[in-house]
Scaffold this motif. Structure first.
Motif, mmCIF file in Angstrom:
data_model
loop_
_atom_site.group_PDB
_atom_site.id
_atom_site.type_symbol
_atom_site.label_atom_id
_atom_site.label_comp_id
_atom_site.label_asym_id
_atom_site.label_seq_id
_atom_site.Cartn_x
_atom_site.Cartn_y
_atom_site.Cartn_z
ATOM 1 N N MET A 1 0.824 -1.195 0.000
ATOM 2 C CA MET A 1 0.000 0.000 0.000
ATOM 3 C C MET A 1 0.868 1.260 0.000
ATOM 4 N N PHE A 2 1.819 1.357 0.912
ATOM 5 C CA PHE A 2 2.712 2.516 0.963
ATOM 6 C C PHE A 2 4.062 2.092 0.408
ATOM 7 N N LYS A 3 4.531 2.789 -0.615
ATOM 8 C CA LYS A 3 5.783 2.420 -1.269
ATOM 9 C C LYS A 3 6.890 3.444 -1.086
ATOM 10 N N SER A 4 6.532 4.662 -0.666
ATOM 11 C CA SER A 4 7.532 5.705 -0.486
ATOM 12 C C SER A 4 7.145 6.569 0.710
ATOM 13 N N ILE A 5 7.996 6.546 1.722
ATOM 14 C CA ILE A 5 7.719 7.218 2.993
ATOM 15 C C ILE A 5 8.614 8.438 3.124
ATOM 16 N N LEU A 6 8.034 9.594 3.411
ATOM 17 C CA LEU A 6 8.835 10.776 3.729
ATOM 18 C C LEU A 6 8.978 10.835 5.237
ATOM 19 N N LEU A 7 10.224 10.946 5.698
ATOM 20 C CA LEU A 7 10.511 10.986 7.130
ATOM 21 C C LEU A 7 11.301 12.250 7.463
ATOM 22 N N PRO A 8 10.624 13.311 7.910
ATOM 23 C CA PRO A 8 11.342 14.503 8.354
ATOM 24 C C PRO A 8 12.018 14.233 9.704
ATOM 25 N N CYS A 108 6.130 10.524 -2.666
ATOM 26 C CA CYS A 108 5.853 9.814 -1.427
ATOM 27 C C CYS A 108 4.344 9.647 -1.283
ATOM 28 N N ASP A 109 3.952 8.560 -0.661
ATOM 29 C CA ASP A 109 2.520 8.349 -0.470
ATOM 30 C C ASP A 109 2.105 8.417 0.987
ATOM 31 N N ILE A 110 3.054 8.707 1.894
ATOM 32 C CA ILE A 110 2.754 8.938 3.301
ATOM 33 C C ILE A 110 3.904 9.729 3.913
ATOM 34 N N ILE A 111 3.576 10.525 4.909
ATOM 35 C CA ILE A 111 4.581 11.252 5.680
ATOM 36 C C ILE A 111 4.512 10.708 7.103
ATOM 37 N N LEU A 112 5.631 10.237 7.622
ATOM 38 C CA LEU A 112 5.726 9.819 9.023
ATOM 39 C C LEU A 112 6.569 10.869 9.720
ATOM 40 N N MET A 113 6.034 11.472 10.771
ATOM 41 C CA MET A 113 6.826 12.483 11.456
ATOM 42 C C MET A 113 6.522 12.523 12.942
ATOM 43 N N ALA A 114 7.533 12.900 13.689
ATOM 44 C CA ALA A 114 7.390 13.024 15.127
ATOM 45 C C ALA A 114 6.755 14.364 15.454
ATOM 46 N N SER A 115 6.046 14.393 16.573
ATOM 47 C CA SER A 115 5.502 15.644 17.094
ATOM 48 C C SER A 115 5.914 15.740 18.546
ATOM 49 N N HIS A 136 -1.299 21.432 5.110
ATOM 50 C CA HIS A 136 -0.898 21.792 3.753
ATOM 51 C C HIS A 136 -0.622 20.598 2.834
ATOM 52 N N THR A 137 -0.926 19.398 3.266
ATOM 53 C CA THR A 137 -0.722 18.247 2.395
ATOM 54 C C THR A 137 -2.013 17.466 2.236
ATOM 55 N N GLN A 138 -2.109 16.785 1.104
ATOM 56 C CA GLN A 138 -3.239 15.894 0.856
ATOM 57 C C GLN A 138 -2.879 14.452 1.222
ATOM 58 N N LEU A 139 -1.599 14.219 1.534
ATOM 59 C CA LEU A 139 -1.130 12.871 1.861
ATOM 60 C C LEU A 139 -1.519 12.466 3.275
#
Length: 145
Positions: A1-8, A108-115, A136-139
């Motif tokens: 399902m998720f193939k590319s993850i953006l990790l800030p 990327c199809d998902i953003i994983l980020m810490a808060s 600001h994202t639709q992801l």
């Protein structure tokens, strides 16, 4: 399902925990990780001739070195797990804009980020890059604490 993850990452302990979760998430989904650190430009501007300010060049150099180390930590974790990885160091007054743009640019199809979960005045004055990314994202954004 998720193939590319953006990790800030901001290099914090919380970001390191998010990296471990993102690596496992990527392993389970057979995804790649795109790691990003955003450097904010030198924040000081002298208001008078006699003002004592930190050296902008030193600030920029130290920021770049720290940012590269942040991205390299994600790269090492991804390599250890056999996860494809791409690292980005960006410069911006508005990190959330770079995060959203990187997610789009790198498909990327998902953003994983810490808060950090700041509340009250800290949230008001320090802001929340996570909240801004969400706005600001639709992801899909997976927020980790």
């Amino acid at each position: 399902m998720f193939k590319s993850i953006l990790l800030p990452t901001d290099g914090s302990e919380l970001s390191d925990k998010a990296t471990a979760i993102a690596v496992e998430f990527a392993r389970v989904h057979g995804a790649r990780i795109v790691g990003i650190t955003v450097i904010q430009p030198f924040p000081f501007a002298p208001m008078t001739d006699g003002a004592v300010i930190p050296d902008a060049e030193v600030f920029e150099t130290q920021s770049s070195v720290a940012a590269r180390k942040n991205v390299d930590r994600i790269a090492a974790a991804a390599a250890a797990a056999g996860i494809p990885f791409e690292g980005i160091v960006a410069n911006s007054h508005n990190p959330y804009q770079e995060i959203v743009a990187a997610a789009e640019k790198h498909n990327c199809d998902i953003i994983l980020m810490a808060s950090h979960g700041r509340k009250g005045l800290n949230k008001l004055f320090l802001g929340s890059e996570t909240q801004k990314v969400l706005a600001h994202t639709q992801l899909p954004v997976l927020v980790l604490r």
